[in-house]
Scaffold this active site. Structure first.
Site, mmCIF file in Angstrom:
data_model
loop_
_atom_site.group_PDB
_atom_site.id
_atom_site.type_symbol
_atom_site.label_atom_id
_atom_site.label_comp_id
_atom_site.label_asym_id
_atom_site.label_seq_id
_atom_site.Cartn_x
_atom_site.Cartn_y
_atom_site.Cartn_z
ATOM 1 N N PHE A 125 0.834 -1.201 0.000
ATOM 2 C CA PHE A 125 0.000 0.000 0.000
ATOM 3 C C PHE A 125 0.871 1.253 0.000
ATOM 4 O O PHE A 125 1.755 1.415 0.839
ATOM 5 C CB PHE A 125 -0.908 -0.019 1.226
ATOM 6 C CG PHE A 125 -2.034 0.974 1.196
ATOM 7 C CD1 PHE A 125 -2.812 1.168 0.057
ATOM 8 C CD2 PHE A 125 -2.337 1.722 2.331
ATOM 9 C CE1 PHE A 125 -3.864 2.065 0.048
ATOM 10 C CE2 PHE A 125 -3.396 2.625 2.340
ATOM 11 C CZ PHE A 125 -4.162 2.803 1.196
ATOM 12 N N THR A 127 2.216 5.030 0.375
ATOM 13 C CA THR A 127 2.042 6.114 1.347
ATOM 14 C C THR A 127 1.136 7.225 0.815
ATOM 15 O O THR A 127 0.252 7.702 1.540
ATOM 16 C CB THR A 127 3.406 6.697 1.750
ATOM 17 O OG1 THR A 127 4.206 5.661 2.333
ATOM 18 C CG2 THR A 127 3.250 7.831 2.755
ATOM 19 N N GLU A 135 -7.341 11.862 4.070
ATOM 20 C CA GLU A 135 -8.023 13.092 3.665
ATOM 21 C C GLU A 135 -9.482 12.826 3.324
ATOM 22 O O GLU A 135 -10.361 13.648 3.622
ATOM 23 C CB GLU A 135 -7.306 13.724 2.467
ATOM 24 C CG GLU A 135 -5.976 14.357 2.799
ATOM 25 C CD GLU A 135 -5.580 15.426 1.786
ATOM 26 O OE1 GLU A 135 -6.203 16.499 1.771
ATOM 27 O OE2 GLU A 135 -4.651 15.153 0.995
ATOM 28 N N GLY A 154 -7.599 20.720 1.653
ATOM 29 C CA GLY A 154 -6.506 20.383 2.556
ATOM 30 C C GLY A 154 -5.441 21.458 2.542
ATOM 31 O O GLY A 154 -5.076 21.968 1.482
ATOM 32 N N HIS A 161 3.998 6.688 8.197
ATOM 33 C CA HIS A 161 3.551 5.401 7.658
ATOM 34 C C HIS A 161 4.434 4.360 8.319
ATOM 35 O O HIS A 161 5.611 4.228 7.987
ATOM 36 C CB HIS A 161 3.701 5.394 6.139
ATOM 37 C CG HIS A 161 2.975 4.280 5.477
ATOM 38 N ND1 HIS A 161 2.806 4.205 4.104
ATOM 39 C CD2 HIS A 161 2.356 3.163 5.978
ATOM 40 C CE1 HIS A 161 2.114 3.120 3.791
ATOM 41 N NE2 HIS A 161 1.837 2.477 4.915
#
Length: 220
Positions: A125, A127, A135, A154, A161
């Protein structure tokens, strides 16, 4: 709430207070009985304000600001004005209440791995995708508290992570409102792979008028 214009105030206090409020420089700290405490960031200084309302809640009974102006409860300074506006905006009882939480889910696939998005060379997965999911959770947390025509953008995120997630893993991201400062909302964010936490940090968003924001972005 108090009618600010009808009270004796420092020159330009209302105009400056509105700017502080709109810039998200006011943070609600806590409530003790009938007293509301705020922190106001003003240039390089932090001011503490205290608001006390009349029993019916319709007007200010007394107020204090650590800047010293109007600390006797007579004169309104810009920090008191900004604090009143923040409270009027519904910091305490609005749909953007402190502690409100939202979660969103995703599955690790070939499309959101580090090698797929260019942030690494492994099938884990990514980062950037974890950050995007955080978000997304923050956006969901704000969704039912926005006025028509409003959205959020944002402005800052700082996360770690801390663990890898392989293909097929179910990811859950959570965002919790940590503070409300005018139009600026701060979140604590985290992500988990099952029972294992894989990331955590803080994120800030600003509530904006969508059309006005896009118009401004095109003119830059």
């Amino acid at each position: 709430m108090a009618t600010l214009e009808s009270r004796f105030h420092e020159v330009n206090a209302i105009k400056s207070g509105v700017k502080l409020h709109n810039a998200g420089m006011v943070q609600f700290s806590c409530q003790e009985d009938d007293r509301y405490y705020f922190r106001v960031e003003d240039k390089f200084d932090t001011r503490t304000t205290v608001l006390v309302f009349t029993r019916d809640g319709c007007d200010l009974d007394s107020h204090f600001c650590s800047c010293g102006i109007g600390s006797d409860g007579e004169c309104l300074c810009k920090h008191i004005v900004a604090s009143v506006l923040t409270l009027q905006g519904g910091v305490i009882e609005s749909k953007l209440a402190l502690g409100k939480t939202a979660t969103v889910n995703a599955t690790v696939t070939d499309a959101n791995t580090a090698i797929a998005v260019g942030s690494g060379s492994l099938d884990v997965f990514a980062t950037p995708m974890m950050i995007a999911l955080m978000e997304h959770a923050a956006c969901e947390c704000l969704a039912d508290g926005l006025e028509p025509g409003q959205t959020s953008v944002g402005t800052r995120i700082s996360v770690s992570h801390i663990a890898a997630s392989h293909l097929g893993a179910a990811i859950t991201a959570t965002a919790t409102i940590d503070s409300v400062s005018g139009r600026k909302i701060d979140f604590v964010v985290s992500a988990a792979d099952g029972t294992k936490e894989i990331g955590n940090g803080k994120h800030s968003r600003m509530i904006v008028d969508a059309d006005r924001f896009m118009e401004k972005s095109r003119s830059l």
